[in-house]
Design an enzyme around this catalytic site. Structure first.
Site, PDB file in Angstrom:
ATOM      1  N   TYR A   1      36.583  46.966 -29.974  1.00  0.00           N
ATOM      2  CA  TYR A   1      36.956  45.619 -29.773  1.00  0.00           C
ATOM      3  C   TYR A   1      37.822  44.866 -30.967  1.00  0.00           C
ATOM      4  O   TYR A   1      38.144  43.722 -30.994  1.00  0.00           O
ATOM      5  CB  TYR A   1      36.200  44.564 -29.382  1.00  0.00           C
ATOM      6  CG  TYR A   1      35.573  45.149 -28.223  1.00  0.00           C
ATOM      7  CD1 TYR A   1      36.103  45.506 -27.015  1.00  0.00           C
ATOM      8  CD2 TYR A   1      34.114  45.096 -28.081  1.00  0.00           C
ATOM      9  CE1 TYR A   1      35.573  45.985 -25.799  1.00  0.00           C
ATOM     10  CE2 TYR A   1      33.219  45.598 -27.008  1.00  0.00           C
ATOM     11  CZ  TYR A   1      34.174  45.825 -25.600  1.00  0.00           C
ATOM     12  OH  TYR A   1      33.510  46.260 -24.710  1.00  0.00           O
TER      13      TYR A   1
ATOM     14  N   SER B   1      26.339  46.314 -26.090  1.00  0.00           N
ATOM     15  CA  SER B   1      27.461  46.478 -25.170  1.00  0.00           C
ATOM     16  C   SER B   1      27.876  47.856 -25.402  1.00  0.00           C
ATOM     17  O   SER B   1      27.322  48.888 -25.643  1.00  0.00           O
ATOM     18  CB  SER B   1      28.468  45.549 -25.184  1.00  0.00           C
ATOM     19  OG  SER B   1      28.796  45.483 -23.833  1.00  0.00           O
ATOM     20  N   TYR B   2      29.318  47.938 -25.367  1.00  0.00           N
ATOM     21  CA  TYR B   2      29.877  49.253 -25.534  1.00  0.00           C
ATOM     22  C   TYR B   2      29.415  49.894 -26.911  1.00  0.00           C
ATOM     23  O   TYR B   2      29.220  51.072 -26.982  1.00  0.00           O
ATOM     24  CB  TYR B   2      31.551  48.986 -25.553  1.00  0.00           C
ATOM     25  CG  TYR B   2      32.361  50.359 -25.707  1.00  0.00           C
ATOM     26  CD1 TYR B   2      32.596  51.225 -26.619  1.00  0.00           C
ATOM     27  CD2 TYR B   2      32.941  50.762 -24.478  1.00  0.00           C
ATOM     28  CE1 TYR B   2      32.879  52.596 -26.666  1.00  0.00           C
ATOM     29  CE2 TYR B   2      33.591  51.918 -24.351  1.00  0.00           C
ATOM     30  CZ  TYR B   2      33.749  52.551 -25.561  1.00  0.00           C
ATOM     31  OH  TYR B   2      34.578  53.845 -25.503  1.00  0.00           O
TER      32      TYR B   2
ATOM     33  N   TRP C   1      36.716  43.142 -17.799  1.00  0.00           N
ATOM     34  CA  TRP C   1      36.523  44.019 -18.963  1.00  0.00           C
ATOM     35  C   TRP C   1      37.978  44.588 -19.400  1.00  0.00           C
ATOM     36  O   TRP C   1      38.343  44.658 -20.383  1.00  0.00           O
ATOM     37  CB  TRP C   1      35.315  44.750 -19.223  1.00  0.00           C
ATOM     38  CG  TRP C   1      35.219  45.836 -20.131  1.00  0.00           C
ATOM     39  CD1 TRP C   1      34.795  45.379 -21.443  1.00  0.00           C
ATOM     40  CD2 TRP C   1      35.509  47.187 -20.173  1.00  0.00           C
ATOM     41  NE1 TRP C   1      34.732  46.720 -22.335  1.00  0.00           N
ATOM     42  CE2 TRP C   1      35.214  47.456 -21.598  1.00  0.00           C
ATOM     43  CE3 TRP C   1      36.005  48.008 -19.061  1.00  0.00           C
ATOM     44  CZ2 TRP C   1      35.434  49.043 -21.748  1.00  0.00           C
ATOM     45  CZ3 TRP C   1      36.172  49.422 -19.455  1.00  0.00           C
ATOM     46  CH2 TRP C   1      35.802  49.792 -20.819  1.00  0.00           C
TER      47      TRP C   1
ATOM     48  N   ASP D   1      20.888  39.382 -18.691  1.00  0.00           N
ATOM     49  CA  ASP D   1      21.945  40.496 -19.151  1.00  0.00           C
ATOM     50  C   ASP D   1      22.369  41.422 -17.878  1.00  0.00           C
ATOM     51  O   ASP D   1      21.531  41.953 -17.090  1.00  0.00           O
ATOM     52  CB  ASP D   1      21.485  41.391 -20.238  1.00  0.00           C
ATOM     53  CG  ASP D   1      22.660  42.425 -20.723  1.00  0.00           C
ATOM     54  OD1 ASP D   1      23.733  41.984 -20.618  1.00  0.00           O
ATOM     55  OD2 ASP D   1      22.021  43.431 -21.210  1.00  0.00           O
TER      56      ASP D   1
ATOM     57  N   HIS E   1      24.498  38.247 -21.457  1.00  0.00           N
ATOM     58  CA  HIS E   1      25.116  39.423 -22.290  1.00  0.00           C
ATOM     59  C   HIS E   1      25.592  38.828 -23.629  1.00  0.00           C
ATOM     60  O   HIS E   1      26.573  38.167 -23.274  1.00  0.00           O
ATOM     61  CB  HIS E   1      25.946  40.138 -21.269  1.00  0.00           C
ATOM     62  CG  HIS E   1      26.692  41.438 -21.955  1.00  0.00           C
ATOM     63  ND1 HIS E   1      25.940  42.709 -21.916  1.00  0.00           N
ATOM     64  CD2 HIS E   1      27.800  41.827 -22.388  1.00  0.00           C
ATOM     65  CE1 HIS E   1      26.553  43.593 -22.395  1.00  0.00           C
ATOM     66  NE2 HIS E   1      27.799  43.059 -22.752  1.00  0.00           N
TER      67      HIS E   1
END
Length: 582
Positions: free
Chosen positions: A44, A116-117, A164, A259, A294
């Site tokens: 990101y 997350s990722y 996303w 989440d 999240h």
């Protein structure tokens, strides 16, 4: 008060085993080392604090004697190569960890952090077993793309995956693909138009022709991932669910009751704990779950406030989330006795009474699993399915019915969501949803005393449909004395995948039992509150609408209406199984 200086090095190259160069920013103390390294690998943009720092103060990590490295993953922003979600993260993670350990100012000990990722980049790196990875803190992350990222064990996570892709992934791909300035500007303006109107693009079918991706000419992975069979071996290559036995890295797992990746966070903790037992009473696997969504660690979520002690800034009036990270890293990377491994392995926020509590295992050993059965209410002039919820088993009761029309799905209203919209996440009042004729509602009487529900929640539903395939969904609701009905947790099942991804099992018009996984919660229903369950067949745009034909929105736009029949009698005792804590 002493002052500190931080040295910043931008775009430092790290060469992968295949020659691809990834670039990182390095933050380190401006005094003699060496220091342990804390690494995060993100898609990101390492230059944006919203993503590279977000919920943790990286400057404070440096000031406490750590080198912090933030790296763009392969094919993203400063780094070379092609981006394929998760495909290269195990090998690239291994190579980056070993590179970080070899830096001249490094002690050779590396920890990882991220959400997350970039929580999953930790776990994928750990699955490759780099020798110098000593510990990690994976937050709100996944274990398999078919489990709450691209899919939810069958239904497509439409809102999440489309948001996303368009919001987080497409802009950099457009910049890389269209280098001529005027063309780039036009493509970015097109992307912005799509994103600003994404609410109206969610219903578009077939999804494999989704214009926001097709017209921009990037993100080929979007269609490729959706058109693979759910039992395709390619999914396994980016999954860790079959690798838990090989994990040997201490990890502090962070989750939230609202989440979108809660079930995988819990699974990662429980499965890794089975295989990584500490010596001398050490808890090498730890888990904290707050009333969070999240990437949102505040005290207010949805329409409810849980108190300042619920937020990341003041966890249980004791420490913030950066302090928690530091105590974990100090123990494993510096050998400082912070007593963090002596503490209980689990810290849960119990909503309703809004208290933190330490626990020893998941599910809790003292859990009593009590079924609450669906009943007809026995009153005339009420909406079909407006029934009772009670511990007594049903005997002879009429069925409930509703029509599920894919052209008019039940709108998603709160919950563990992750898609573009205004306040889509968290507990929200469900009364407007419950007025719909395609939502069945079963409510208990007002409670005489408090009832704690902590643990995994499931609905066992006996139902019949006149369609060859359909969905059934369920929610657990807290009804307050003033009538407000707040969402706690939810789940959905796709009929043809009711027994697994293969073989697909079409319906034949018979009564069928469904197990609907509502994930987990920790909540105390207070006196005079009611326990409520909603049953329906959709939640859009969180999930794709089932077309009731056997095909899906991914490849078809043809649908039919389904007549759904819900049974609650002696032979078909539909119920919710609640994990009751006394």
């Amino acid at each position: 008060m002493t002052s500190s200086q931080i040295l910043v090095e931008k775009n430092i190259p790290c060469t992968m085993r295949d020659g691809t160069i990834l670039y990182a920013d390095i933050y380190r103390p401006n005094h003699n080392g060496p220091f342990p390294v804390l690494l995060t690998r993100i898609p990101y943009n390492k230059d944006l604090p919203m993503f590279s720092h977000r919920y943790i103060d990286t400057h404070r990590l440096v000031m406490n004697g750590y080198v912090v490295i933030i790296q763009d993953v392969r094919g993203r922003f400063a780094s070379d190569g092609d981006f394929l979600p998760f495909v290269n993260e195990a090998e690239d993670g291994y190579d980056t960890v070993e590179w970080a350990a070899s830096l001249p100012y490094s002690t050779g000990k590396v920890g990882m952090f991220g959400l997350s990722y970039y929580g999953f980049t930790q776990l994928l790196a750990a699955s490759a077993r780099p020798p110098h990875l000593e510990c990690m803190v994976p937050a709100m992350t996944l274990n398999d793309q078919r489990n709450s990222l691209a899919f939810n064990n069958g239904p497509y996570e439409l809102g999440l995956f489309e948001t996303w892709t368009l919001e987080s992934i497409v802009p950099d791909l457009v910049k890389r693909t269209y280098t001529e300035p005027d063309t780039y500007k036009k493509k970015m303006m097109t992307m912005a138009e799509f994103y600003n109107d994404i609410q109206n693009w969610y219903p578009y079918a077939p999804v494999n022709e989704w214009p926001p991706v097709q017209e921009l000419g990037v993100a080929d992975f979007f269609v490729q991932s959706l058109t693979k069979d759910l039992d395709d071996d390619d999914w396994r290559k980016t999954s860790i669910t079959h690798k838990y036995e090989s994990f040997d890295v201490p990890a502090y797992h962070i989750g939230g009751w609202y989440d979108a990746l809660l079930p995988s966070t819990i699974d990662n903790f429980t499965e890794m704990k089975k295989n990584i037992e500490g010596s001398h009473g050490e808890n090498k696997q730890k888990l904290i779950i707050g009333p969070w969504g999240h990437g949102d660690f505040g005290s207010v979520i949805g329409e409810r406030s849980f108190g300042i002690h619920a937020s990341e800034d003041w966890i249980n009036y004791h420490e913030d989330l950066t302090d928690l990270h530091l105590r974990w890293f100090d123990y494993w990377l510096k050998g400082i006795e912070t007593h963090i491994t002596d503490e209980a392995p689990i810290k849960l926020f119990v909503m309703g009474i809004n208290q933190w509590r330490d626990e020893q295992e998941w599910p809790l050993a003292r859990t009593q699993y009590i079924p609450y059965y669906f009943h007809s209410n026995g009153r005339a002039n009420t909406k079909d399915g407006d029934g009772r919820l009670a511990p007594e088993e049903p005997i002879h009761e009429p069925t409930d019915h509703f029509l599920y029309d894919p052209a008019d799905p039940v709108p998603t209203h709160g919950g563990p969501t992750l898609y573009s919209g205004i306040q889509t996440m968290g507990p929200r009042d469900q009364r407007s949803i419950e007025e719909r004729t395609d939502v069945l509602v079963y409510s208990s009487e007002g409670l005489e005393k408090s009832l704690e529900v902590t643990g995994p929640v499931k609905v066992y539903l006996w139902a019949k449909s006149d369609a060859p395939d359909t969905d059934f969904s369920a929610k657990l609701i807290d009804v307050c004395p003033d009538g407000t009905a707040y969402h706690l947790t939810e789940g959905i099942v796709r009929a043809k995948y009711r027994n697994g991804f293969t073989p697909e099992e079409p319906l034949s018009g018979e009564v069928t039992q469904y197990e609907i996984d509502l994930w987990a919660t920790s909540y105390v229903f207070l006196p005079d509150h009611c326990v409520r369950v909603e049953i329906s067949s959709s939640s859009f745009p969180r999930f794709d609408t089932n077309l009731n034909t056997g095909e899906t929105m991914i490849s078809s736009d043809t649908f039919q209406t389904a007549k759904q029949t819900i049974f609650h009698e002696q032979d078909y005792p539909s119920h919710i199984l609640l994990p009751i804590i006394n």
